[in-house]
Design an enzyme around this catalytic site. Structure first.
Site, mmCIF file in Angstrom:
data_model
loop_
_atom_site.group_PDB
_atom_site.id
_atom_site.type_symbol
_atom_site.label_atom_id
_atom_site.label_comp_id
_atom_site.label_asym_id
_atom_site.label_seq_id
_atom_site.Cartn_x
_atom_site.Cartn_y
_atom_site.Cartn_z
ATOM 1 C CG HIS A 119 -1.887 -1.098 1.299
ATOM 2 N ND1 HIS A 119 -2.736 -1.421 0.266
ATOM 3 C CD2 HIS A 119 -2.145 -1.999 2.287
ATOM 4 C CE1 HIS A 119 -3.473 -2.480 0.615
ATOM 5 N NE2 HIS A 119 -3.128 -2.848 1.837
ATOM 6 C CG ASP A 233 -4.549 -10.184 4.240
ATOM 7 O OD1 ASP A 233 -4.353 -10.864 3.216
ATOM 8 O OD2 ASP A 233 -4.164 -9.005 4.372
ATOM 9 N NE ARG A 239 -7.118 -8.431 14.563
ATOM 10 C CZ ARG A 239 -6.749 -7.168 14.360
ATOM 11 N NH1 ARG A 239 -7.634 -6.202 14.349
ATOM 12 N NH2 ARG A 239 -5.469 -6.870 14.160
#
Ligand SMILES: [Zn+2]
Length: 304
Positions: A119, A233, A239
């Site tokens: 990112h 992920d 999460r």
């Protein structure tokens, strides 16, 4: 043949106990993999140089980051409070991915037990990513002539928006991102090839989608090197993921990517990418599956 892996103790730094990022995972993963004995050869990276970083990041941003002048808003976007140890950590991690790519070019396959900070943008940090190790590695290897063409396969559950923007004008680096569409970042970039997924896909649907694109992707790019972001992920218990892969599905994903790339004789440099479970042992067992899949495929020629 053992797997070439990269780690530095500086990958883990102290954070406040309440901080949501699972910083200790790099240490716990190294400890877990340490029990595999001589199945893994460990290599220690040096920090990415300023010249390497300037291939993708602006001098003004690097001055602020390295000199400790990031303002409060910039620190909030990064997800971390600034510290000298943090700067050292992200430079080591980026140097680690450069080293991993070079080891992969020498040995066929290598894995960084960190990395995948996809990112980070030219002039700003974003979503726990301060330096874009994938873009720095791509630009470094292209600039030195170590590769003529490379492919980034980003299967982290979040889009590799920073990488896509940083390499948008580089035809020798192809960016591929398969990610859950309704997830961070809200504003997506354009990779060379994006596959946005519905939320909550199970193993079967995810692996079918991957099987459909993977051979075409490798054929179309014909790279000298693949950099693989194996973010975990996508796991159903993560999460931040909103995806539905099981442990077995995750293993199968990594196995298929490694096999598809290595069966063509193309070197593969893997990074572990994102993973945000509070149960660190479970999280690191998921990251370790990348190493397990690699080891299985390395050993297979001798199995018969
Ligand atoms: Zn992610």
């Amino acid at each position: 043949m053992p797997i070439a892996a990269v780690h530095h103790p500086g990958y883990t730094i102290d954070l406040p106990a309440s901080h949501p990022f699972p910083m200790a995972k790099f240490r716990v993963l190294r400890d877990q993999l340490g029990t595999w004995g001589d199945a893994i050869t460990w290599n220690r990276p040096s920090r990415a140089t300023r010249a390497q970083l300037e291939r993708v990041h602006t001098p003004a941003y690097l001055d602020a980051l390295i000199g400790g002048h990031l303002d409060r808003a910039a620190q909030r976007r990064s997800g971390f409070p600034w510290s000298q140890a943090l700067v050292e950590r992200v430079r080591l991690e980026t140097g680690g991915t450069v080293l991993t790519a070079r080891l992969a070019l020498e040995q066929g396959l290598a894995l960084n037990a960190a990395g995948g900070t996809h990112h980070a943008h030219a002039d700003s940090a974003s979503g726990y990513c301060l330096l874009n190790d994938l873009a720095v590695t791509a630009r470094t290897l292209l600039a030195t002539g170590e590769v003529r063409r490379l492919l980034i396969i980003d299967l982290d559950v979040h889009q590799g928006d920073g990488t896509a923007r940083l390499l948008a004008d580089e035809p020798a680096a192809m960016t591929f991102s398969m990610h859950v569409a309704r997830n961070f970042p809200a504003r997506k970039a354009h990779s060379d090839w994006d596959v946005p997924l519905a939320s909550g896909l199970d193993d079967t649907a995810y692996l079918e989608t991957l099987a459909d694109v993977l051979p075409r992707l490798i054929d179309q790019c014909a790279p000298d090197l693949v950099i693989y972001d194996a973010g975990v992920d996508v796991h159903q218990a993560d999460r931040l993921g909103h995806c539905g892969l099981s442990d077995a599905g995750l293993y199968e994903r990594d196995r298929r990517v490694i096999e598809a790339v290595r069966s063509q004789g193309i070197p593969l440099a893997g990074v572990i990418g994102g993973g945000y479970d509070r149960d660190l042992d479970a999280l690191c067992r998921r990251h370790a599956q990348l190493f397990r899949a690699a080891l299985h495929l390395q050993r297979r020629p001798n199995d018969t």
